[in-house]
Enzyme design. Structure first.
Site, short mmCIF file in Angstrom:
data_model
loop_
_atom_site.label_atom_id
_atom_site.label_comp_id
_atom_site.label_asym_id
_atom_site.label_seq_id
_atom_site.Cartn_x
_atom_site.Cartn_y
_atom_site.Cartn_z
N TYR A 48 36.32 67.81 26.60
CA TYR A 48 35.90 66.63 26.83
C TYR A 48 34.39 66.53 27.76
CZ TYR A 48 36.81 70.19 30.95
OH TYR A 48 36.57 71.70 31.11
N GLY A 49 33.64 67.84 27.31
CA GLY A 49 32.54 67.13 27.84
C GLY A 49 31.68 67.27 26.84
N THR A 50 30.73 68.37 27.34
CA THR A 50 29.27 68.30 26.02
C THR A 50 29.76 69.13 25.00
OG1 THR A 50 29.45 71.31 26.76
CG2 THR A 50 27.68 69.46 28.44
N LEU A 51 31.02 69.02 24.70
CA LEU A 51 31.56 69.78 23.09
C LEU A 51 31.55 67.95 22.15
CD1 LEU A 51 33.55 72.07 24.05
CD2 LEU A 51 31.61 73.22 22.79
N GLU A 75 32.00 78.39 27.86
CA GLU A 75 32.66 78.49 29.05
C GLU A 75 32.96 79.83 29.94
OE1 GLU A 75 32.63 75.39 29.67
OE2 GLU A 75 33.08 74.54 27.48
#
Length: 314
Positions: free
Chosen positions: A8-11, A74
């Site tokens: 849901y983010g930088t991936l 993470e």
């Protein structure tokens, strides 16, 4: 083995860390149930359980090596926790933020891309280098610190767990209605939103009875894993279910009458040389269940994946 992962983010595609998913199988887009909060942590977001936000993201299938690479990024299980999430494509792993949420900015839309244009790759790398463990140098510092801490902790014998002594304090604060936020004394432990079932609350978080059941299950699970695997138990080798049987006393007041704990161990644990000894020891070294048993009966059964009973408490 392939793992379904929700990011849901930088991936996400087009984001700074998507390179880690270049060889992964694209599954599709997904938006969660409105039961989370998405926080902006500078140049990357953090997902926490509890809240009313539906979070947008993408689903991928990765192999074991790919999952391990995501764990490293993470800093699982220190900075982020890896939990299973229900999606329209099946249960998927996702990463929940464990750090402090104080003074963090909520992303109301639940869409990281709505704010990510302000977090360039250069800024992301710089922020992570300063503030958290998403870089190898910082990870080594954390490992060294953790090793030093573990060395100094008290142990009672060769089959026991490290123990805490003294006291600790948890801070609770009412938010809205019957929602109560619990802040823990460990800096990396994320706050937990608690609630009550209707008609008092809206079940936006666990209530005290469910937290007690979770504490009993967690303590017994950790005790068994430690006894068998010491500092490095095998991954995904244990499932635990805790059932609370609710009763009413002579004054018709609702009480937890008893707890029934069922633990299912993977073949790797069941065939461990230490299992026969550990199954008679681990309950005694669980701080929570041993304490709760003074007032609430608890039965514990351990089964293998085929359903064969391997141990049952007296």
């Amino acid at each position: 083995m392939r793992h379904l992962v929700f990011v849901y983010g930088t991936l996400l595609r087009g984001e700074v860390n998507h390179r880690l998913l270049q060889d992964a199988e694209w599954v599709g887009e997904h938006r969660t149930e409105p039961r989370f909060s998405l926080l902006q942590l500078g140049a990357y977001p953090g997902l926490i359980a509890g809240g009313r936000t539906a979070v947008s993201g993408e689903l991928y299938r990765v192999d074991q090596a790919g999952l391990k690479a995501l764990d490293v990024l993470e800093d699982y299980p220190r900075l982020y926790d890896r939990r299973l999430l229900a999606t329209r494509f099946g249960r998927a792993w996702t990463y929940l933020y464990r750090g402090s949420v104080r003074d963090r900015t909520l992303i109301p839309s639940g869409d990281w891309r709505a704010v990510s244009r302000h977090a360039t790759p250069t800024r992301a790398a710089a922020v992570r280098g300063r503030r958290d463990s998403k870089n190898p140098g910082r990870q080594q510092q954390l490992r060294s610190r953790l090793t030093a801490t573990e060395t100094s902790m008290t142990t009672v014998n060769s089959a026991s767990q490290a123990t805490e002594e003294g006291r600790f304090t948890i801070q609770l604060e009412q938010r809205e209605g019957f929602e109560i936020n619990a802040a823990f004394d460990w800096k990396r432990a994320a706050d937990l939103l608690m609630d009550e079932p209707p008609p008092l609350g809206e079940t936006n978080g666990p209530n005290a009875s469910r937290l007690l059941a979770a504490a009993v299950g967690n303590c017994l699970s950790a005790s068994l894993l430690y006894c068998i695997g010491k500092e490095e138990p095998p991954d995904q080798s244990l499932r635990t279910a805790v059932t609370c049987v609710m009763v009413r006393n002579e004054k018709k007041r609702l009480r937890i009458g008893r707890m029934e704990v069922q633990m299912i161990v993977a073949q790797e644990l069941a065939e461990s040389k230490r299992f026969e000894r550990c199954k008679t020891l681990f309950e005694d070294f669980c701080v929570v269940s041993a304490s709760v048993r003074a007032g609430i009966p608890i039965t514990v059964s351990v089964l293998d994946e085929a359903g064969n009973l391997l141990h049952q408490s007296d």
